[in-house]
Every structure is written in C-alpha cells, then in structure tokens.
Scaffold this active site. Sequence first.
Site, mmCIF file in Angstrom:
data_model
loop_
_atom_site.group_PDB
_atom_site.id
_atom_site.type_symbol
_atom_site.label_atom_id
_atom_site.label_comp_id
_atom_site.label_asym_id
_atom_site.label_seq_id
_atom_site.Cartn_x
_atom_site.Cartn_y
_atom_site.Cartn_z
ATOM 1 N N LEU A 9 21.735 5.070 -13.941
ATOM 2 C CA LEU A 9 21.320 3.739 -14.369
ATOM 3 C C LEU A 9 21.093 3.726 -15.886
ATOM 4 C CD1 LEU A 9 18.766 2.954 -11.513
ATOM 5 C CD2 LEU A 9 21.261 2.708 -11.529
ATOM 6 N N LYS A 23 18.354 2.221 -25.511
ATOM 7 C CA LYS A 23 17.451 3.365 -25.340
ATOM 8 C C LYS A 23 18.185 4.654 -24.967
ATOM 9 C CE LYS A 23 14.903 3.323 -21.578
ATOM 10 N NZ LYS A 23 13.772 3.117 -20.637
ATOM 11 N N ASN A 170 6.881 9.058 -9.180
ATOM 12 C CA ASN A 170 8.319 8.978 -8.935
ATOM 13 C C ASN A 170 9.049 9.305 -10.231
ATOM 14 O OD1 ASN A 170 10.961 8.156 -8.355
ATOM 15 N ND2 ASN A 170 10.490 5.981 -8.707
ATOM 16 N N HIS A 330 20.572 29.688 -53.644
ATOM 17 C CA HIS A 330 19.641 28.657 -54.114
ATOM 18 C C HIS A 330 20.332 27.374 -54.576
ATOM 19 C CE1 HIS A 330 18.314 32.677 -55.744
ATOM 20 N NE2 HIS A 330 19.546 32.586 -56.200
ATOM 21 N N ASN A 353 32.746 16.708 -53.149
ATOM 22 C CA ASN A 353 33.801 16.487 -52.137
ATOM 23 C C ASN A 353 34.110 15.016 -51.902
ATOM 24 O OD1 ASN A 353 31.229 16.190 -50.964
ATOM 25 N ND2 ASN A 353 32.018 16.615 -48.923
HETATM 26 C C1 UD1 Z 1 11.393 3.586 -13.105
HETATM 27 C C2 UD1 Z 1 10.855 3.486 -11.675
HETATM 28 C C3 UD1 Z 1 9.505 4.204 -11.634
HETATM 29 C C4 UD1 Z 1 9.660 5.649 -12.088
HETATM 30 C C5 UD1 Z 1 10.359 5.744 -13.461
HETATM 31 C C6 UD1 Z 1 10.742 7.182 -13.747
HETATM 32 C C7 UD1 Z 1 11.686 1.353 -10.774
HETATM 33 C C8 UD1 Z 1 11.317 -0.038 -10.420
HETATM 34 N N1 UD1 Z 1 10.703 2.097 -11.319
HETATM 35 O O1 UD1 Z 1 10.475 2.908 -13.943
HETATM 36 O O2 UD1 Z 1 8.991 4.186 -10.314
HETATM 37 O O3 UD1 Z 1 8.399 6.273 -12.148
HETATM 38 O O4 UD1 Z 1 11.562 4.956 -13.471
HETATM 39 O O5 UD1 Z 1 11.273 7.345 -15.019
HETATM 40 O O6 UD1 Z 1 12.791 1.752 -10.540
HETATM 41 N N2 UD1 Z 1 18.023 -0.100 -15.524
HETATM 42 C C9 UD1 Z 1 19.234 -0.696 -15.234
HETATM 43 N N3 UD1 Z 1 19.247 -2.025 -14.893
HETATM 44 C C10 UD1 Z 1 18.121 -2.774 -14.816
HETATM 45 C C11 UD1 Z 1 16.893 -2.152 -15.105
HETATM 46 C C12 UD1 Z 1 16.875 -0.799 -15.448
HETATM 47 O O7 UD1 Z 1 20.286 -0.055 -15.272
HETATM 48 O O8 UD1 Z 1 18.235 -3.967 -14.496
HETATM 49 C C13 UD1 Z 1 18.021 1.334 -15.889
HETATM 50 C C14 UD1 Z 1 17.414 1.620 -17.253
HETATM 51 O O9 UD1 Z 1 18.413 1.622 -18.259
HETATM 52 C C15 UD1 Z 1 16.794 2.997 -17.068
HETATM 53 C C16 UD1 Z 1 16.519 3.080 -15.571
HETATM 54 O O10 UD1 Z 1 17.233 2.034 -14.965
HETATM 55 O O11 UD1 Z 1 17.696 4.038 -17.423
HETATM 56 C C17 UD1 Z 1 15.038 2.939 -15.250
HETATM 57 O O12 UD1 Z 1 14.565 1.731 -15.787
HETATM 58 P P1 UD1 Z 1 13.220 1.647 -16.602
HETATM 59 O O13 UD1 Z 1 12.995 0.248 -17.027
HETATM 60 O O14 UD1 Z 1 13.150 2.706 -17.622
HETATM 61 O O15 UD1 Z 1 12.198 1.943 -15.403
HETATM 62 P P2 UD1 Z 1 10.749 2.540 -15.495
HETATM 63 O O16 UD1 Z 1 9.799 1.473 -15.855
HETATM 64 O O17 UD1 Z 1 10.741 3.759 -16.320
HETATM 65 CA CA CA Z 2 12.188 4.824 -17.669
#
Ligand code: UD1
Ligand code: CA
Length: 420
Positions: A9, A23, A170, A330, A353
Amino acid sequence: MSELKTIILAAGKGTRFKSDTPKVLHCVAGRPALLYVLDVAEALGSLKTYVVVGHEAKLVGKAVGERARIVVQKKLLGTADAVRTCKAEFRNARGTVLVMCGDTPLLDQNVVKMLVRAHARAKAACTVLSANLEDPGEYGRIIRDHSGEFVAIREHKDATPEEKKVPEINTGVYCFNAKLLFGSIGRIPVNPKKKEFYLTDIVELFCRKGFKVQAVATDDWTATLGINTRKDLALAEALKREKILLQMMSNGVTIMDPATTYVEEEVSIGRDTIIYPCTYIHGGVRVGKHCSIGPFARLRPGTKLADHVSIGNFAEVSRSTVGAGVNMRHFSFLGDTTVGARSNIGCGSVTANYDGKTKNKTVIGKKAFIGCDAVLVAPVTVGDGAVVGAGSVVTRGRNVPSYSVAVGIPAKVIKRVKKT
Ligand code: UD1
Ligand code: CA
C-alpha cells in the site's frame, strides 16, 4: 510455501509528513522507503507484487519501475479500499496474499518470513504481525477477549482509554487467504469518524464469520516502524545507520566514531579500512581494503576507491575511480575523474568538471603528482608520472604528457622528468 502474492500500500498522501514528496519516497540511508518493502517481497519469492499508488501516482510508479505491477487507487478512501483496488487481479486466486505498507523501511525479511510460515501452519484466514511497544503511540491496538483470543484491531483514534493502554500493536503487515480476503473486502463498513474504509476492520468481520484470525508478535519492533512523521523518519534513519555501521564493523572496518559516520545503503568497504569521524559515504560507493577515509570526507555516488587509498579531511570524491595507493589528504575535489595507482593529489587541488552545462571528464595517469592548489579544467588528461606545479591551471582540452612538468596559468610544459 503455498503460492504467495504481495500487495504493497503506497497511495496515501502522508498528511502528517507535511511534504511535497510522497511519504513512501522519502529516503532512509539514501534509498526511498518503498524500495525496502519491495526488497522484502522479492526476498520472500512473491510470485507477483502489486503496488497501490494514488497520491503522486506517476512519481511513485517511476520509483517502482519494473519491480512490481502498479495499481491505481483513484480516491484515497483508506487501506481497505486500497486493497480492494487489486480485486480484479485476484480473480480465482488461491494461496496467500501478503499485505504490507510502503512506509515501513526497516521491515526485515526474516520477520515477514516468520509471519508467512505462522499463517500457513495455522491455515488461518488472516494472520496479523503485531509487536509489543513500550510506547504504542498512534498504532492500531490488538484487541483480545478475556480468553486471550484476538478479536479486533482498534485504531488509536477510535480506542477507549483502556484500549489505548494495550501495548500490542498492529504493524500493518498481514497474511490473508486470498479467496476469503477478496470475498469480504467490499463488506467493510466505512469508519464513521474518518469516513475511510479500514483494512483493520476485516478482523472483526472474519471473527463474525467464524474464520480463523491470529496475531503473531515479533520482538523486533524496529523492523516494523512506520514512518508517519519526520520524527519517525529521523528515528528510522538512526536505526538503519546503526545497523549498517555494525555490519561494516563486523566485516573488519574500523569506524572510529559511529555517532558522526554516515554510510548509506549498498556501500561496500574492504577490511582494515579506517573511517575517521564526520564522514559521509553515499549509496553504491565502493571502498577497497586498507584505505583511510576522513575525518570530514564525503564520498559521493559513483565513487570507487581501490586498496590503500587515503582520502583526508575536507575532501570530496564524486563519480570517480581512484587507483591503489592514491593519496588525497586535504581540501581537494575529484569529480568525473579517473586516477591511476600511486598518484598524489595535492592539498587544495580540484578538478573543474562542470562548465555550467555539462560534466566533463579528467583522466590522471599512474604516479602523477598534482601540486597544491592546482586546477584541472576538464576535459583534460594528465599522463603517467606527470607533474602539475602548485597553483597551475591546466585549461580545458589540454594534455599534460607523461613524465613532463607543467606549470603556470595556463599551464605550460617546461621540462621532462625521469621515469622512476
Ligand atoms: C495503519 C493501520 C494501523 C497500523 C499502522 C502500522 C489502518 C486503518 N491502520 O495505520 O492499524 O498500526 O498502519 O504502520 O490500516 N494507504 C493507501 N491508500 C489509502 C490510505 C493509505 O494506499 O487510501 C497506504 C499508505 O500510503 C501507507 C499505508 O497505506 O503506506 C498505511 O496508511 P497510513 O495512513 O500510514 O496508516 P496508519 O495510520 O499508519
Ligand atoms: Ca503508517
């Protein structure tokens, strides 16, 4: 292991990062976070890997290149929606789907291997990788019932004060039975607070259906660090740096002051090389054996140093190949340069260069002597055994023949030197 496919993701905006760059493309030890997660998928022998992109989709897709299939999440409706975007790719799928987040650059392949094995052993519908943290911060909490059975993941925002005290979190790494995952992913209700679909809510859904869910903990919490803020990024950088330096030291490299030594990913350094304090070595650089680097040196990408090379204080080498036994002790700069073995690069000498448009090459032969404060305006060649006098400027296109002495501005050949 049964058939394994992976979904990473990486569509999120990274709001908490406050950045124009997605990010997952922020670097840790010189490499975008997302690439480390791709490494894990590859190390596990994932048959197919999908990266879900959305925010700055093109940029993220470019960083992924040929390493995975790109799937676009049109609206960022949460982690469950991100997984659902891959549904068409998993028609009639069997086996296991590994889901990881692109923002966990320290994720370790052995930890994920353990997860995949535990999932296969239990024949579970879902296995969540958890970790016990002293400060569980804003991670989702692993909720267990009175008998210790894992029943839900509660997001920090939705957790009661009691649930917030739970140290088991998680990590955002999961194994799913492919068929059961895609059979249920569309049924996850929207989170009323965030108006997003949370992948984490699938645990309760599976429990209600009587499917087997489990959470297995890793004691390597660093491996699962999610970089949600710049503070997390700095922590990931520090942990990664420590890991890289420890690896170098165990290979026989002396790092005099790990606190001020920065070595990026994919650097190789030969044994008995000493790295003095305040040195930065960029990704992909190769350093031979018995070299001496720093203090206050910078080796930039594309640099290769042979054995017994000495690069001293306030010296920088970029896109250059330096032969065995070269001394550059140096205040010097080498860019786009090849230096033959046993040459001396005098204090304050530089290769010019860049002419404002292109980068040009300098070739310095073996046993050459470049005097203090000399400037070599590239493209330029200095032959074997040649001497360039202190303060000289060798102008572009010039060739200082082997075993000759050139001095002045512009430098002129004034005599020959004896071969030694
Ligand atoms: C998420 C988990 C949380 C966990 C944590 C661990 C959920 C709801 N929560 O939270 O339980 O402890 O990861 O790191 O899943 N992303 C998408 N599409 C979206 C939203 C997010 O691809 O619509 C991707 C983001 O780019 C990211 C990942 O999913 O790489 C996680 O999303 P992020 O917003 O970082 O979730 P957390 O709040 O960290
Ligand atoms: Ca995250």
